[in-house]
Scaffold this motif. Structure first.
Motif, PDB file in Angstrom:
ATOM      1  N   ASP A 168      -5.007   6.878  -5.511  1.00  0.00           N
ATOM      2  CA  ASP A 168      -5.713   7.206  -4.274  1.00  0.00           C
ATOM      3  C   ASP A 168      -6.228   5.939  -3.601  1.00  0.00           C
ATOM      4  N   ARG A 205       3.091  10.885  -0.508  1.00  0.00           N
ATOM      5  CA  ARG A 205       2.466  12.118  -0.989  1.00  0.00           C
ATOM      6  C   ARG A 205       2.750  12.282  -2.482  1.00  0.00           C
ATOM      7  N   PRO A 227       0.824  -1.212   0.000  1.00  0.00           N
ATOM      8  CA  PRO A 227       0.000   0.000   0.000  1.00  0.00           C
ATOM      9  C   PRO A 227       0.857   1.260   0.000  1.00  0.00           C
ATOM     10  N   CYS A 279      -4.924   3.095  -3.808  1.00  0.00           N
ATOM     11  CA  CYS A 279      -3.766   2.351  -3.297  1.00  0.00           C
ATOM     12  C   CYS A 279      -3.249   2.931  -1.981  1.00  0.00           C
ATOM     13  N   GLY A 280      -3.843   4.029  -1.523  1.00  0.00           N
ATOM     14  CA  GLY A 280      -3.481   4.611  -0.243  1.00  0.00           C
ATOM     15  C   GLY A 280      -2.667   5.881  -0.309  1.00  0.00           C
ATOM     16  N   ALA A 281      -2.293   6.322  -1.514  1.00  0.00           N
ATOM     17  CA  ALA A 281      -1.480   7.525  -1.634  1.00  0.00           C
ATOM     18  C   ALA A 281      -2.282   8.773  -1.275  1.00  0.00           C
ATOM     19  N   GLN A 282      -1.588   9.790  -0.815  1.00  0.00           N
ATOM     20  CA  GLN A 282      -2.191  11.095  -0.564  1.00  0.00           C
ATOM     21  C   GLN A 282      -1.980  11.938  -1.818  1.00  0.00           C
ATOM     22  N   ASN A 284       0.334   3.950   1.569  1.00  0.00           N
ATOM     23  CA  ASN A 284      -0.009   4.763   2.731  1.00  0.00           C
ATOM     24  C   ASN A 284       1.150   5.682   3.106  1.00  0.00           C
ATOM     25  N   GLY A 285       0.856   6.962   3.219  1.00  0.00           N
ATOM     26  CA  GLY A 285       1.863   7.932   3.599  1.00  0.00           C
ATOM     27  C   GLY A 285       2.642   8.534   2.451  1.00  0.00           C
TER      28      GLY A 285
END
Length: 496
Positions: free
Chosen positions: A303, A275, A270, A305-308, A272-273
């Motif tokens: 998005d 940017r 993922p 997939c967890g990206a900001q 996550n975190g």
């Protein structure tokens, strides 16, 4: 990932061994399912069929490749084979030297030139056990973003031979897309890895400037401060493996970076975190409707997939093509043939002669002023990467256009420079020397591939691989094959 008609069914993959990824080929060797000679025979069959349809090969090296495959096969049977790419077929773009093999570089002026030295990247591949099958097409001196040249003629796209493959690494990308081996080496001065990879629906990576050495064989030295060497593959893992092999310091290249060797993680996890800044047009570019639509869908995938993901960009000057790139790129192109006369260039393309003429008319002051503006663009990226970990854009503003043309002059009703204006997302990254990759993210209404470009800070190829691996898992583009591969090349060795 769907095409422009909304279809979601994946077509079957070709059955030839040349269509396997490098990691799949290596696994097959370990299982003793097939031999390097089996793989090379299938790959050559695919190259011959693809060349007939697309004109992708400059110089075949098939006899050498078969002999090398036999040697590696014997070593494997004796348990003596070594190297991370032992027995894996690779193609080399014709701007890159292979000792004893002609290096035309798309130019009639080089019709008798045969280098006696391998480029550093070729030496590294040979040391890894890779088997070189051929040299692939390029435009003259890599000056444009198609692979058409006076030496080889027009290189075509395996998704639709009526369309261009893109370039200048067009033969490289077309071969990978059509199942002619898992790895191709290309070069990129203004987008020459990423444009054909986008047009042909494969993965292409331009590493950080200086990470992969170009000397002692990269000719002619056009795009001197802009050109990168990198891999074109069908999978993220294959590109990472190739970069691990070809990256390295070489003091013969003044731009080479003394960076320790690295291993790259391509396991999909993922985001996550992470940017990610996203820009559909860098604030000024004309972009086709189909490309915009595919880009917006790709942002949604990232998005998920967890990206900001935020809408952001470097804020580049809208005049960067005319006032920054051209004075640098065209002057360097002219410098590459500084000793050549009008008579020497008589057999060159008219468009190439125009670029050389333009380069000769820029003054030293013009070049230095453009270099200052180049520094401003680099600083804009520095500031951007204080806010985000990576930037995504479309790779090219259009999909593959008619074969034989230098480009398009209008996008979505707006006039653009027909030479470079339709690829506004690639060359700014060369000016900055940043790493960037393209990966397939959709298809237009005619079923032609569309690419997503991922850009990261200098030497941060790991972030590119992390984002690309997550996207690859969510949207497995390697399951899509052009009809050329299915109808003409997807054959078993027994049928070949």
């Amino acid at each position: 990932m769907t095409d422009g008609s909304g279809r979601t069914a994946f077509p079957p993959a070709p059955t030839g061994l040349g269509a396997l990824s490098a990691t799949e080929i290596m696994a097959g060797y370990r299982r003793k399912t097939f031999t390097p000679r089996d793989v090379v025979d299938d790959t050559i069959a695919a190259l011959e069929a693809t060349h007939e349809a697309c004109n992708a090969v400059v110089t075949p090296m098939y006899g050498q490749a078969r002999a090398e495959a036999d040697r590696v096969t014997k070593e494997m049977r004796a348990g003596e084979a070594k190297g991370p790419l032992a027995g894996v077929p690779v193609t080399i773009k014709d701007l890159v030297f292979v000792a004893g093999v002609p290096a035309y570089a798309g130019s009639p002026m080089n019709k008798t030139f045969v280098p006696d030295v391998d480029a550093a990247v070729v030496s590294a591949l040979k040391a890894s056990g890779a088997i070189i099958t051929c040299k692939t097409t390029t435009c003259e001196s890599g000056y444009k973003l198609t692979a058409d040249s006076p030496v080889t003629g027009t290189t075509r796209n395996p998704w639709n031979p009526g369309r261009t493959s893109g370039g200048s690494s067009g033969g490289a990308a077309a071969g990978v897309a059509a199942g002619c081996g898992p790895i191709a080496i290309g070069t990129d001065g203004v987008g020459s890895i990423r444009v054909p990879s986008s047009f042909c629906g494969v993965f292409g990576l331009k590493p950080t400037f200086g990470l992969v050495p170009r000397s002692p064989g990269f000719s002619p030295p056009s795009w001197a401060s802009l050109a990168h060497t990198g891999p074109i593959t069908r999978t993220v893992a294959d590109a990472a493996l190739t970069l691990e092999i070809i990256a390295g310091y070489d003091m013969r290249d003044a731009a080479s970076l003394p960076v320790p060797s690295r291993r790259f993680d391509t396991n999909a996890v993922p985001l996550n975190g992470v940017r990610i800044g996203a820009s559909a047009d860098l604030g000024y570019a004309a972009v086709s409707t189909d490309v915009r639509a595919a880009f917006n869908k790709a942002i949604a995938v990232l998005d998920a997939c967890g990206a900001q993901v935020t809408i952001d960009g470097p804020g580049l000057d809208a005049g960067i093509l005319e006032h920054t790139l051209k004075p640098i790129a065209f002057t360097e192109q002219a410098a590459a043939v500084a000793t050549k006369t009008t008579a020497d260039l008589a057999s060159s393309e008219a468009d190439y002669r125009d670029v050389v003429t333009a380069g000769r008319h820029y003054s030293g002051t013009d070049y230095i002023e453009a270099s200052y503006r180049r520094g401003q663009a680099r600083n804009a990226f520095l500031k951007l990467f204080e806010r985000v970990d990576a930037l995504v854009t479309p790779t090219v503003a259009v999909t593959a256009f008619e074969a034989g043309k230098i480009g398009v002059g209008k996008i979505d009703g707006r006039q653009v420079d027909p030479h470079l204006g339709w690829s506004p997302f690639t060359w700014p990254i060369n000016l900055a020397g940043l790493p960037a990759a393209t990966l397939p993210c959709g298809f237009d209404r005619d079923g032609l591939p569309i690419g997503l470009q991922i850009i990261a800070p200098w030497l941060d190829e790991p972030t590119i691989f992390r984002i690309a691996a997550a996207f690859e898992q969510a949207q497995p583009w390697a399951k899509f094959w052009p009809s050329l591969a299915l109808n003409e090349i997807g054959r078993t060795r027994a049928k070949a």
